[in-house]
Design a protein around this motif. Sequence first.
Motif, PDB file in Angstrom:
ATOM      1  N   ARG A  34       0.855  -1.194   0.000  1.00  0.00           N
ATOM      2  CA  ARG A  34       0.000   0.000   0.000  1.00  0.00           C
ATOM      3  C   ARG A  34       0.884   1.234   0.000  1.00  0.00           C
ATOM      4  O   ARG A  34       1.885   1.308   0.712  1.00  0.00           O
ATOM      5  N   VAL A  35       0.494   2.219  -0.825  1.00  0.00           N
ATOM      6  CA  VAL A  35       1.236   3.473  -0.915  1.00  0.00           C
ATOM      7  C   VAL A  35       0.266   4.621  -0.686  1.00  0.00           C
ATOM      8  O   VAL A  35      -0.780   4.704  -1.356  1.00  0.00           O
ATOM      9  N   TYR A  36       0.597   5.496   0.261  1.00  0.00           N
ATOM     10  CA  TYR A  36      -0.155   6.730   0.453  1.00  0.00           C
ATOM     11  C   TYR A  36       0.613   7.846  -0.255  1.00  0.00           C
ATOM     12  O   TYR A  36       1.680   8.268   0.197  1.00  0.00           O
ATOM     13  N   CYS A  37       0.077   8.289  -1.386  1.00  0.00           N
ATOM     14  CA  CYS A  37       0.713   9.345  -2.177  1.00  0.00           C
ATOM     15  C   CYS A  37       0.087  10.672  -1.776  1.00  0.00           C
ATOM     16  O   CYS A  37      -1.115  10.882  -1.963  1.00  0.00           O
ATOM     17  N   THR A  38       0.876  11.577  -1.225  1.00  0.00           N
ATOM     18  CA  THR A  38       0.324  12.802  -0.640  1.00  0.00           C
ATOM     19  C   THR A  38       0.895  14.056  -1.291  1.00  0.00           C
ATOM     20  O   THR A  38       2.036  14.079  -1.757  1.00  0.00           O
ATOM     21  N   ASP A  39       0.081  15.089  -1.318  1.00  0.00           N
ATOM     22  CA  ASP A  39       0.482  16.417  -1.771  1.00  0.00           C
ATOM     23  C   ASP A  39      -0.633  17.370  -1.368  1.00  0.00           C
ATOM     24  O   ASP A  39      -1.531  16.983  -0.600  1.00  0.00           O
ATOM     25  N   VAL A  40      -0.610  18.594  -1.875  1.00  0.00           N
ATOM     26  CA  VAL A  40      -1.654  19.567  -1.571  1.00  0.00           C
ATOM     27  C   VAL A  40      -2.195  20.158  -2.866  1.00  0.00           C
ATOM     28  O   VAL A  40      -1.507  20.189  -3.881  1.00  0.00           O
ATOM     29  N   GLY A  41      -3.439  20.618  -2.817  1.00  0.00           N
ATOM     30  CA  GLY A  41      -4.070  21.223  -3.981  1.00  0.00           C
ATOM     31  C   GLY A  41      -5.006  20.239  -4.671  1.00  0.00           C
ATOM     32  O   GLY A  41      -4.557  19.195  -5.150  1.00  0.00           O
ATOM     33  N   GLU A  42      -6.280  20.577  -4.719  1.00  0.00           N
ATOM     34  CA  GLU A  42      -7.267  19.651  -5.271  1.00  0.00           C
ATOM     35  C   GLU A  42      -6.986  19.331  -6.735  1.00  0.00           C
ATOM     36  O   GLU A  42      -7.125  18.193  -7.179  1.00  0.00           O
ATOM     37  N   ASP A  43      -6.564  20.340  -7.498  1.00  0.00           N
ATOM     38  CA  ASP A  43      -6.302  20.120  -8.921  1.00  0.00           C
ATOM     39  C   ASP A  43      -5.135  19.156  -9.117  1.00  0.00           C
ATOM     40  O   ASP A  43      -5.185  18.243  -9.957  1.00  0.00           O
ATOM     41  N   LEU A  44      -4.062  19.353  -8.345  1.00  0.00           N
ATOM     42  CA  LEU A  44      -2.900  18.462  -8.432  1.00  0.00           C
ATOM     43  C   LEU A  44      -3.257  17.045  -7.988  1.00  0.00           C
ATOM     44  O   LEU A  44      -2.888  16.061  -8.636  1.00  0.00           O
ATOM     45  N   LEU A  45      -3.990  16.927  -6.900  1.00  0.00           N
ATOM     46  CA  LEU A  45      -4.344  15.603  -6.396  1.00  0.00           C
ATOM     47  C   LEU A  45      -5.280  14.875  -7.356  1.00  0.00           C
ATOM     48  O   LEU A  45      -5.217  13.649  -7.495  1.00  0.00           O
ATOM     49  N   ALA A  46      -6.145  15.628  -8.041  1.00  0.00           N
ATOM     50  CA  ALA A  46      -7.021  15.015  -9.046  1.00  0.00           C
ATOM     51  C   ALA A  46      -6.194  14.470 -10.207  1.00  0.00           C
ATOM     52  O   ALA A  46      -6.464  13.384 -10.736  1.00  0.00           O
ATOM     53  N   MET A  47      -5.173  15.224 -10.624  1.00  0.00           N
ATOM     54  CA  MET A  47      -4.280  14.745 -11.671  1.00  0.00           C
ATOM     55  C   MET A  47      -3.538  13.497 -11.219  1.00  0.00           C
ATOM     56  O   MET A  47      -3.403  12.515 -11.971  1.00  0.00           O
ATOM     57  N   CYS A  48      -3.061  13.511  -9.986  1.00  0.00           N
ATOM     58  CA  CYS A  48      -2.350  12.358  -9.433  1.00  0.00           C
ATOM     59  C   CYS A  48      -3.260  11.130  -9.398  1.00  0.00           C
ATOM     60  O   CYS A  48      -2.853  10.023  -9.774  1.00  0.00           O
ATOM     61  N   GLU A  49      -4.498  11.322  -8.969  1.00  0.00           N
ATOM     62  CA  GLU A  49      -5.453  10.215  -8.912  1.00  0.00           C
ATOM     63  C   GLU A  49      -5.727   9.659 -10.306  1.00  0.00           C
ATOM     64  O   GLU A  49      -5.864   8.445 -10.498  1.00  0.00           O
ATOM     65  N   GLN A  50      -5.803  10.558 -11.304  1.00  0.00           N
ATOM     66  CA  GLN A  50      -5.991  10.119 -12.683  1.00  0.00           C
ATOM     67  C   GLN A  50      -4.812   9.270 -13.147  1.00  0.00           C
ATOM     68  O   GLN A  50      -4.988   8.245 -13.823  1.00  0.00           O
ATOM     69  N   ASN A  51      -3.595   9.658 -12.768  1.00  0.00           N
ATOM     70  CA  ASN A  51      -2.412   8.891 -13.163  1.00  0.00           C
ATOM     71  C   ASN A  51      -2.387   7.519 -12.495  1.00  0.00           C
ATOM     72  O   ASN A  51      -1.940   6.537 -13.100  1.00  0.00           O
ATOM     73  N   VAL A  52      -2.841   7.451 -11.265  1.00  0.00           N
ATOM     74  CA  VAL A  52      -2.931   6.147 -10.601  1.00  0.00           C
ATOM     75  C   VAL A  52      -3.909   5.254 -11.355  1.00  0.00           C
ATOM     76  O   VAL A  52      -3.635   4.069 -11.593  1.00  0.00           O
ATOM     77  N   ALA A  53      -5.039   5.830 -11.783  1.00  0.00           N
ATOM     78  CA  ALA A  53      -6.029   5.049 -12.530  1.00  0.00           C
ATOM     79  C   ALA A  53      -5.484   4.609 -13.883  1.00  0.00           C
ATOM     80  O   ALA A  53      -5.737   3.480 -14.331  1.00  0.00           O
ATOM     81  N   LEU A  54      -4.708   5.483 -14.544  1.00  0.00           N
ATOM     82  CA  LEU A  54      -4.141   5.144 -15.847  1.00  0.00           C
ATOM     83  C   LEU A  54      -3.153   3.991 -15.767  1.00  0.00           C
ATOM     84  O   LEU A  54      -2.903   3.316 -16.773  1.00  0.00           O
ATOM     85  N   ASN A  55      -2.580   3.765 -14.587  1.00  0.00           N
ATOM     86  CA  ASN A  55      -1.510   2.770 -14.455  1.00  0.00           C
ATOM     87  C   ASN A  55      -1.877   1.599 -13.558  1.00  0.00           C
ATOM     88  O   ASN A  55      -0.992   0.921 -13.025  1.00  0.00           O
ATOM     89  N   LYS A  56      -3.160   1.344 -13.421  1.00  0.00           N
ATOM     90  CA  LYS A  56      -3.574   0.189 -12.633  1.00  0.00           C
ATOM     91  C   LYS A  56      -3.038  -1.112 -13.218  1.00  0.00           C
ATOM     92  O   LYS A  56      -2.806  -2.086 -12.488  1.00  0.00           O
ATOM     93  N   HIS A  57      -2.827  -1.116 -14.540  1.00  0.00           N
ATOM     94  CA  HIS A  57      -2.307  -2.321 -15.182  1.00  0.00           C
ATOM     95  C   HIS A  57      -0.915  -2.675 -14.685  1.00  0.00           C
ATOM     96  O   HIS A  57      -0.492  -3.825 -14.777  1.00  0.00           O
TER      97      HIS A  57
END
Length: 381
Positions: A217-240
């Motif tokens: 398990r990895v907790y990826c942290t930062d600040v800013g809703e826009d940045l975190l939304a981008m980060c979450e999108q990248n996690v989804a893109l790389n589930k494979h």
Amino acid sequence: MVDLAEEEMDNPTFRSDTVLSDVHLHCPSKRHLMVRLNAVGQPVFLSHFKLLWSTEDLASGKHVGEITTGREHCCRSGDEPCDKDRSNIKKEELNSEGVEALLDDDGDLDVVRRPRSASDLEAVDLLRDIVCPVILMKGKEDAFEDEEQECTCSDVVKIEHTMATPLEDVGKQVWRAAFLLADYILFKRDTFRCCSVLELGGGTGITSVIMGTVAKRVYCTDVGEDLLAMCEQNVALNKHLMEPGGGEVKVKELDWLKDEFCTDPEAPYSWSEEEIADLLDHCSVIIAADVFYDDDLTDALFRTLYTITHNLRNSCTVYLALEKRLNFTLRHMDVTCEAYSHFRNTLNDLENLQDGKMKYTVEHVKLDFCQFLVYERIEQL
């Protein structure tokens, strides 16, 4: 007035509100396609970053030596790829029709000119690609179809990012130290297997994604809703990439300027009490890449680091990666790196801390480990 003018001339200040990404230095021959504008109007690009091995190798549990020797991707010095690495990378520079990019002896692009006269008609046989910007709109996921024909799903990291931002938004860009830390994670993957990991200043999330291929398990942290939304999108893109090992990446807010975790259920990317307890009970690894560019933020990060490690149930190893950026300053009349110097001083203070509660030891990691992502590993890393 004269004295004031002279004083101003002695201390000129140059300001720029834009920081340019060095992502094109990683893969200069690759296209970076714009997918959308983010919430603040910045163009967001989608890039593919090639892994020099696949997650099938990761999941198989092969020893590093078996894979790097078999694929001949291991670097000699750790600073640059081997000759066979270069040949593999060069193959990636082929265009969509399989024609190799024309380079001169120094590796510079050899531009083929348009024929000037009828006597030059034989030059028409030389292939010239028409280069034009490509905009990938939502729903048109086949824009990378040509590239994906050359790359399997298990050897490509897909990352949404920006190319140029104000200083406060540099987390939306991709930086070389993130690739360096990702290399180390892949090289030492047995060390991180099944661990619970916290990343500070995760940015686009590329390092957490790589860590997610081996950790539990990895907790990826930062600040800013826009940045975190981008980060979450990248996690989804790389589930494979993470599915073969069963790892997961959770994107959460963690502000170094605040003393507590955000637990407001109305706030996006807040922490639940169960997640905080899980982190404090099981976290044994903390990572951070290229977050030491501002002295105040460096101080805040080390305060956060001390607070979190003080509350962890188990001992913890922290891995910090950064690029030492050199600048010429008029104050010193020399090339300096003040942000790096402040980081080193703060790190020394942490190591010398004697509060009777925590003991920190610092070790420099040599960059002689293999390179598993295509980028330029410069000596300043």
